[in-house]
Design a protein around this motif. Structure first.
Motif, PDB file in Angstrom:
ATOM      1  N   GLU A 251    -140.592  -2.699 -77.277  1.00 11.67           N
ATOM      2  CA  GLU A 251    -139.539  -3.051 -76.159  1.00 11.67           C
ATOM      3  C   GLU A 251    -140.072  -2.200 -74.850  1.00 11.67           C
ATOM      4  O   GLU A 251    -140.331  -1.038 -75.244  1.00 11.67           O
ATOM      5  CB  GLU A 251    -138.363  -2.826 -76.483  1.00 11.67           C
ATOM      6  CG  GLU A 251    -137.883  -3.647 -77.720  1.00 11.67           C
ATOM      7  CD  GLU A 251    -136.590  -3.185 -78.286  1.00 11.67           C
ATOM      8  OE1 GLU A 251    -136.293  -2.157 -78.437  1.00 11.67           O
ATOM      9  OE2 GLU A 251    -135.594  -4.415 -78.482  1.00 11.67           O
ATOM     10  N   GLU A 252    -140.049  -2.726 -73.849  1.00 12.51           N
ATOM     11  CA  GLU A 252    -140.356  -1.939 -72.614  1.00 12.51           C
ATOM     12  C   GLU A 252    -139.339  -2.471 -71.547  1.00 12.51           C
ATOM     13  O   GLU A 252    -138.545  -3.452 -71.557  1.00 12.51           O
ATOM     14  CB  GLU A 252    -141.701  -2.258 -72.211  1.00 12.51           C
ATOM     15  CG  GLU A 252    -141.994  -3.533 -71.800  1.00 12.51           C
ATOM     16  CD  GLU A 252    -143.398  -3.801 -71.690  1.00 12.51           C
ATOM     17  OE1 GLU A 252    -143.725  -4.247 -70.524  1.00 12.51           O
ATOM     18  OE2 GLU A 252    -144.425  -3.439 -72.418  1.00 12.51           O
ATOM     19  N   GLY A 253    -139.203  -1.510 -70.278  1.00  7.73           N
ATOM     20  CA  GLY A 253    -138.384  -1.961 -69.207  1.00  7.73           C
ATOM     21  C   GLY A 253    -138.054  -0.833 -68.266  1.00  7.73           C
ATOM     22  O   GLY A 253    -138.732   0.297 -68.454  1.00  7.73           O
ATOM     23  N   LEU A 254    -137.369  -1.044 -66.989  1.00 10.32           N
ATOM     24  CA  LEU A 254    -137.212  -0.018 -66.295  1.00 10.32           C
ATOM     25  C   LEU A 254    -135.799   0.824 -66.579  1.00 10.32           C
ATOM     26  O   LEU A 254    -134.978   0.311 -66.949  1.00 10.32           O
ATOM     27  CB  LEU A 254    -136.822  -0.629 -64.817  1.00 10.32           C
ATOM     28  CG  LEU A 254    -136.934   0.042 -63.575  1.00 10.32           C
ATOM     29  CD1 LEU A 254    -138.489   0.450 -63.433  1.00 10.32           C
ATOM     30  CD2 LEU A 254    -136.439  -0.553 -62.296  1.00 10.32           C
ATOM     31  N   VAL A 255    -135.989   1.785 -66.548  1.00 15.44           N
ATOM     32  CA  VAL A 255    -134.785   3.095 -66.768  1.00 15.44           C
ATOM     33  C   VAL A 255    -133.606   2.740 -65.636  1.00 15.44           C
ATOM     34  O   VAL A 255    -133.843   3.069 -64.733  1.00 15.44           O
ATOM     35  CB  VAL A 255    -135.041   4.172 -67.129  1.00 15.44           C
ATOM     36  CG1 VAL A 255    -133.861   5.263 -67.300  1.00 15.44           C
ATOM     37  CG2 VAL A 255    -136.199   4.614 -68.033  1.00 15.44           C
ATOM     38  N   GLU A 256    -132.604   2.144 -65.884  1.00 13.95           N
ATOM     39  CA  GLU A 256    -131.591   1.613 -64.948  1.00 13.95           C
ATOM     40  C   GLU A 256    -130.366   3.098 -64.963  1.00 13.95           C
ATOM     41  O   GLU A 256    -130.320   3.229 -63.827  1.00 13.95           O
ATOM     42  CB  GLU A 256    -130.832   0.462 -65.430  1.00 13.95           C
ATOM     43  CG  GLU A 256    -131.153  -0.909 -65.374  1.00 13.95           C
ATOM     44  CD  GLU A 256    -130.216  -1.946 -65.471  1.00 13.95           C
ATOM     45  OE1 GLU A 256    -130.070  -2.759 -64.229  1.00 13.95           O
ATOM     46  OE2 GLU A 256    -129.588  -2.048 -66.350  1.00 13.95           O
ATOM     47  N   ASP A 257    -130.173   3.450 -66.104  1.00 15.44           N
ATOM     48  CA  ASP A 257    -129.174   4.492 -66.172  1.00 15.44           C
ATOM     49  C   ASP A 257    -129.250   5.384 -67.345  1.00 15.44           C
ATOM     50  O   ASP A 257    -129.797   4.649 -68.417  1.00 15.44           O
ATOM     51  CB  ASP A 257    -127.928   4.084 -65.816  1.00 15.44           C
ATOM     52  CG  ASP A 257    -126.824   5.106 -65.625  1.00 15.44           C
ATOM     53  OD1 ASP A 257    -127.517   6.281 -65.080  1.00 15.44           O
ATOM     54  OD2 ASP A 257    -125.668   4.947 -65.902  1.00 15.44           O
ATOM     55  N   ILE A 258    -128.943   6.629 -67.418  1.00 12.29           N
ATOM     56  CA  ILE A 258    -128.772   7.375 -68.509  1.00 12.29           C
ATOM     57  C   ILE A 258    -127.297   8.112 -68.294  1.00 12.29           C
ATOM     58  O   ILE A 258    -126.951   9.080 -67.481  1.00 12.29           O
ATOM     59  CB  ILE A 258    -129.832   8.531 -68.583  1.00 12.29           C
ATOM     60  CG1 ILE A 258    -131.309   8.009 -68.558  1.00 12.29           C
ATOM     61  CG2 ILE A 258    -129.521   9.332 -69.863  1.00 12.29           C
ATOM     62  CD1 ILE A 258    -132.406   9.063 -68.744  1.00 12.29           C
ATOM     63  N   ASN A 259    -126.545   7.508 -69.146  1.00  8.76           N
ATOM     64  CA  ASN A 259    -125.107   7.961 -68.870  1.00  8.76           C
ATOM     65  C   ASN A 259    -124.533   8.757 -70.157  1.00  8.76           C
ATOM     66  O   ASN A 259    -125.496   9.313 -70.892  1.00  8.76           O
ATOM     67  CB  ASN A 259    -124.028   6.806 -68.994  1.00  8.76           C
ATOM     68  CG  ASN A 259    -123.866   5.929 -70.061  1.00  8.76           C
ATOM     69  OD1 ASN A 259    -124.346   6.228 -71.256  1.00  8.76           O
ATOM     70  ND2 ASN A 259    -124.031   4.583 -70.040  1.00  8.76           N
ATOM     71  N   TRP A 260    -123.534   9.289 -70.460  1.00 11.17           N
ATOM     72  CA  TRP A 260    -123.050  10.123 -71.520  1.00 11.17           C
ATOM     73  C   TRP A 260    -123.299   9.690 -72.847  1.00 11.17           C
ATOM     74  O   TRP A 260    -123.333  10.624 -73.674  1.00 11.17           O
ATOM     75  CB  TRP A 260    -121.493  10.593 -71.401  1.00 11.17           C
ATOM     76  CG  TRP A 260    -120.728   9.590 -71.418  1.00 11.17           C
ATOM     77  CD1 TRP A 260    -120.513   8.387 -70.642  1.00 11.17           C
ATOM     78  CD2 TRP A 260    -120.066   8.995 -72.705  1.00 11.17           C
ATOM     79  NE1 TRP A 260    -119.628   7.630 -71.053  1.00 11.17           N
ATOM     80  CE2 TRP A 260    -119.241   7.740 -72.505  1.00 11.17           C
ATOM     81  CE3 TRP A 260    -120.011   9.468 -74.126  1.00 11.17           C
ATOM     82  CZ2 TRP A 260    -118.409   7.132 -73.334  1.00 11.17           C
ATOM     83  CZ3 TRP A 260    -119.194   8.790 -74.847  1.00 11.17           C
ATOM     84  CH2 TRP A 260    -118.595   7.747 -74.572  1.00 11.17           C
ATOM     85  N   ARG A 261    -123.638   8.578 -72.975  1.00  8.60           N
ATOM     86  CA  ARG A 261    -123.718   8.095 -74.406  1.00  8.60           C
ATOM     87  C   ARG A 261    -125.098   7.252 -74.667  1.00  8.60           C
ATOM     88  O   ARG A 261    -125.788   7.192 -75.721  1.00  8.60           O
ATOM     89  CB  ARG A 261    -122.502   7.110 -75.006  1.00  8.60           C
ATOM     90  CG  ARG A 261    -122.810   6.751 -76.365  1.00  8.60           C
ATOM     91  CD  ARG A 261    -121.470   5.876 -76.631  1.00  8.60           C
ATOM     92  NE  ARG A 261    -121.390   5.305 -78.071  1.00  8.60           N
ATOM     93  CZ  ARG A 261    -122.015   4.510 -78.607  1.00  8.60           C
ATOM     94  NH1 ARG A 261    -122.490   3.712 -77.776  1.00  8.60           N
ATOM     95  NH2 ARG A 261    -122.021   4.097 -79.831  1.00  8.60           N
ATOM     96  N   THR A 262    -125.450   6.230 -73.737  1.00 14.47           N
ATOM     97  CA  THR A 262    -126.832   5.540 -73.807  1.00 14.47           C
ATOM     98  C   THR A 262    -127.669   5.647 -72.795  1.00 14.47           C
ATOM     99  O   THR A 262    -127.321   5.927 -71.610  1.00 14.47           O
ATOM    100  CB  THR A 262    -126.187   4.038 -74.088  1.00 14.47           C
ATOM    101  OG1 THR A 262    -125.486   3.704 -72.711  1.00 14.47           O
ATOM    102  CG2 THR A 262    -125.338   3.715 -75.261  1.00 14.47           C
TER     103      THR A 262
END
Length: 339
Positions: free
Chosen positions: A197-208
């Motif tokens: 799987e591949e993609g653009l990193v949208e966000d890194i939050n406290w859980r995911t």
């Protein structure tokens, strides 16, 4: 009417309303200048920092109106002291939430200007906000006369049980911080996981961690899993980024002529995407990989500036190659793309 005026309730109400009106009136005048002083830039009115500063100014006038109203009421000393205390705590809480928004907006602004030096993921933004809220809450408790030392001691004693109960959540939290602070992946990077799987990193939050795929869908990965998985980051500085195409030709074909055609088509395709001189021509290369009974297989390497360009370059190349082969009368050649 005289009774109302004599009790000063009307003046108190006018003070509160005046505070609200002055907040809205002067907010639009003060905030743009305040924002420019703090950021040395002209902020958009929809920017989180601008809206946070606007709410801070308006609440300031509102609190001032409430304090003025309290002075007009001329209550008994005991009542005035009690209301003044509650009003002070209310003011602390209001300003705490306002400053939390300002801190969050400032973090969003400066992380976008730091050019990768300051991660822009929401996990750090939320930590900044929580620290401000926690500090304001402790100040409010201290103002009410509640000692925060026993509370902090109780938190220390109960911290172990709390950590055990939220083991998975804390694991994801610290894993997310580890991913960010390791500076191997950040918001806006294009990555490929070991699962394919591949993609653009949208966000890194406290859980995911959220990845945006090319088809518009979103992949949600727990941070704990993200910190342990193997992934390829195509957005890191890389001078050797390329895409490949496997081409199969008949053994009786003229290899030199074929290489010349492939080189011409490769240069044409890259020029269509990057413009003339916008790529390194020396990075175009051929590599023969197998010699079969009837075919010879080779791999063509095309240099990329960005992994997102791969699909477009392949499409232009295959279409141009097909057209060139037809004009040259070349048949029995197949091409497969490989990543």
């Amino acid at each position: 009417m005289d009774s109302i005026l004599g009790s000063n309730w009307l003046l108190a109400v006018i003070s509160v309303i005046s505070g609200i009106l002055l907040g809205y009136l002067f907010g639009g005048f003060i905030v743009p200048r305040l924002a420019k002083t703090l950021t040395k830039d002209q902020l958009d009115t929809n920017h989180p920092l601008y809206t946070a500063l606007l709410s801070l100014v308006r609440f300031s006038f509102f609190i001032f109106g409430l304090y003025t109203a309290l002075r007009f009421l001329k209550l008994e000393d005991s009542s005035e002291e009690k209301i003044s205390l509650y009003l002070k705590v209310f003011g602390i809480l209001v300003f705490t939430f306002s400053f939390a928004r300002v801190g969050s907006g400032a973090f969003t602004l400066y992380s976008s200007k730091a050019e990768g030096l300051l991660p822009s993921a929401s996990i750090l933004n939320n930590i900044v906000r929580m620290l401000i809220l926690l500090t304001g809450g402790l100040v409010a408790l201290q103002t009410l006369g509640i000692s925060v030392t026993p509370a902090l001691t109780a938190l220390g004693v109960g911290g172990l049980a709390f950590a055990l109960g939220l083991q998975e959540t804390l694991s994801n939290l610290f894993a997310g911080l580890g991913v960010l602070l390791g500076k191997k992946v950040s918001v806006g990077d294009y990555i490929s996981l070991e699962t394919g799987e591949e993609g653009l990193v949208e966000d890194i939050n406290w859980r995911t961690t959220s990845l945006k795929k090319r088809n518009g869908s979103t992949i949600i990965i727990p941070n704990a899993k993200m910190s342990k998985t193997t992934y390829t980051n195509y957005s890191l500085t890389n001078t050797g980024l390329w895409t490949e195409l496997e081409i199969s030709i008949p053994k009786e074909g003229n290899l030199e002529k074929l290489e010349s055609i492939l080189g011409q088509v490769a240069n044409f395709s890259l020029t269509q995407i990057y413009g003339k001189g916008g790529y390194n021509e020396s990075k175009i290369s051929f590599r023969y990989v197998s010699f079969g009974q009837s075919n010879i297989d080779l791999v063509l390497h095309l240099p990329l500036k960005n992994i997102d360009d791969s699909g477009q370059i392949k499409s232009v190349f295959i279409k141009s190659l097909h057209s060139q082969f037809r004009s040259e009368g070349i048949d029995n050649i197949s091409a497969n793309t490989v990543k």
